[in-house]
Motif scaffolding. Structure first.
Motif, PDB file in Angstrom:
ATOM      1  N   PHE A  69      31.346  37.773  34.605  1.00 11.58           N
ATOM      2  CA  PHE A  69      31.277  36.348  34.285  1.00 11.58           C
ATOM      3  C   PHE A  69      30.390  36.113  33.064  1.00 11.58           C
ATOM      4  CE2 PHE A  69      29.881  31.958  34.765  1.00 11.58           C
ATOM      5  CZ  PHE A  69      31.041  31.315  35.149  1.00 11.58           C
ATOM      6  N   ALA A  70      29.207  36.724  33.061  1.00 10.55           N
ATOM      7  CA  ALA A  70      28.272  36.565  31.942  1.00 10.55           C
ATOM      8  C   ALA A  70      28.839  37.181  30.659  1.00 10.55           C
ATOM      9  CB  ALA A  70      26.934  37.203  32.284  1.00 10.55           C
ATOM     10  N   GLU A  73      30.945  40.839  39.661  1.00 12.88           N
ATOM     11  CA  GLU A  73      31.484  39.533  39.266  1.00 12.88           C
ATOM     12  C   GLU A  73      30.516  38.778  38.359  1.00 12.88           C
ATOM     13  OE1 GLU A  73      34.591  38.870  39.766  1.00 12.88           O
ATOM     14  OE2 GLU A  73      34.826  40.593  41.079  1.00 12.88           O
ATOM     15  N   ARG A  74      29.237  38.784  38.685  1.00 16.26           N
ATOM     16  CA  ARG A  74      28.244  38.113  37.837  1.00 16.26           C
ATOM     17  C   ARG A  74      28.196  38.757  36.451  1.00 16.26           C
ATOM     18  NH1 ARG A  74      24.247  38.640  42.221  1.00 16.26           N
ATOM     19  NH2 ARG A  74      24.689  36.932  43.623  1.00 16.26           N
ATOM     20  N   ASN A  75      28.255  40.077  36.416  1.00 16.16           N
ATOM     21  CA  ASN A  75      28.244  40.791  35.146  1.00 16.16           C
ATOM     22  C   ASN A  75      29.467  40.437  34.309  1.00 16.16           C
ATOM     23  OD1 ASN A  75      27.590  42.604  33.106  1.00 16.16           O
ATOM     24  ND2 ASN A  75      28.542  44.326  34.169  1.00 16.16           N
ATOM     25  N   MET A 100      29.468  40.986  44.207  1.00 16.07           N
ATOM     26  CA  MET A 100      28.796  39.933  43.452  1.00 16.07           C
ATOM     27  C   MET A 100      28.137  40.455  42.178  1.00 16.07           C
ATOM     28  SD  MET A 100      29.436  36.985  44.514  1.00 16.07           S
ATOM     29  CE  MET A 100      28.172  35.970  43.791  1.00 16.07           C
ATOM     30  N   ASP A 101      27.600  41.650  42.194  1.00 15.34           N
ATOM     31  CA  ASP A 101      26.980  42.197  40.988  1.00 15.34           C
ATOM     32  C   ASP A 101      28.017  42.384  39.879  1.00 15.34           C
ATOM     33  OD1 ASP A 101      24.454  42.275  42.148  1.00 15.34           O
ATOM     34  OD2 ASP A 101      24.756  44.311  42.930  1.00 15.34           O
ATOM     35  N   ILE A 124      33.797  34.582  42.583  1.00 15.37           N
ATOM     36  CA  ILE A 124      32.429  34.300  43.030  1.00 15.37           C
ATOM     37  C   ILE A 124      32.442  33.259  44.141  1.00 15.37           C
ATOM     38  CG2 ILE A 124      30.220  33.292  42.311  1.00 15.37           C
ATOM     39  CD1 ILE A 124      30.719  34.679  39.563  1.00 15.37           C
TER      40      ILE A 124
END
Length: 154
Positions: free
Chosen positions: A126-127, A122-124, A119-120, A30
């Motif tokens: 990560f969460a 990676e954020r998914n 980014m979508d 990220i």
């Protein structure tokens, strides 16, 4: 006695250690979302956990296979020492615990600057990893409470 307690908590310790390392890798992806030619990395958690449990140690895991996770391929780069007095280092592409770092293959075309961070995704990831880390902490806490209850004779 201590050995039995360590053995009872070894799985949770190993899982938490690997989840923390994976979280760092995802955070690095990220952070480098705008870095030209940066290639997104990830850890095959299941493979790394199985290897760590088979080895019986948190700090040593075998390289995971690329076929275990679609979209990831393994890279093994070894360091060579030019002098016997140099410290032996971990090979490139390996986390502190020895889990193999893999490159994430993107399903869509990467950026024009060569960056493969989505980014979508990676954020998914990560969460999801953070949620699973919290669940592991909850399980470990419950296990410790039950051991404490057994020790106290309640």
């Amino acid at each position: 006695m201590i050995g039995k307690i360590d053995e009872a908590l070894r799985f949770q310790q190993t899982a938490l250690s690997l989840r923390a390392e994976r979280q760092q890798v995802l955070a690095s992806n990220i952070a480098n979302a705008d870095t030209p030619n940066y290639k997104a990395r990830d850890v095959d958690f299941n493979s790394a956990l199985n290897s760590a449990m088979a080895k019986g140690s948190v700090t040593t895991t075998a390289a995971s296979s690329a076929s275990a996770v679609p979209g990831l391929n393994a890279v093994a780069n070894a360091l060579s020492r030019t002098s016997p007095t140099h410290l032996a280092g971990k090979p490139a592409g390996v986390t502190a615990s020895g889990a193999q770092l893999l490159y994430r293959q993107t399903a869509v075309q990467g950026n024009i600057d060569g960056n493969t961070v989505d980014m979508d995704v990676e954020r998914n990831q990560f969460a999801d990893n953070a949620l699973r880390y919290e669940a592991s902490v909850t399980f470990a806490s419950g296990q410790i409470r039950s051991l404490l209850s057994a020790i106290q004779g309640q």
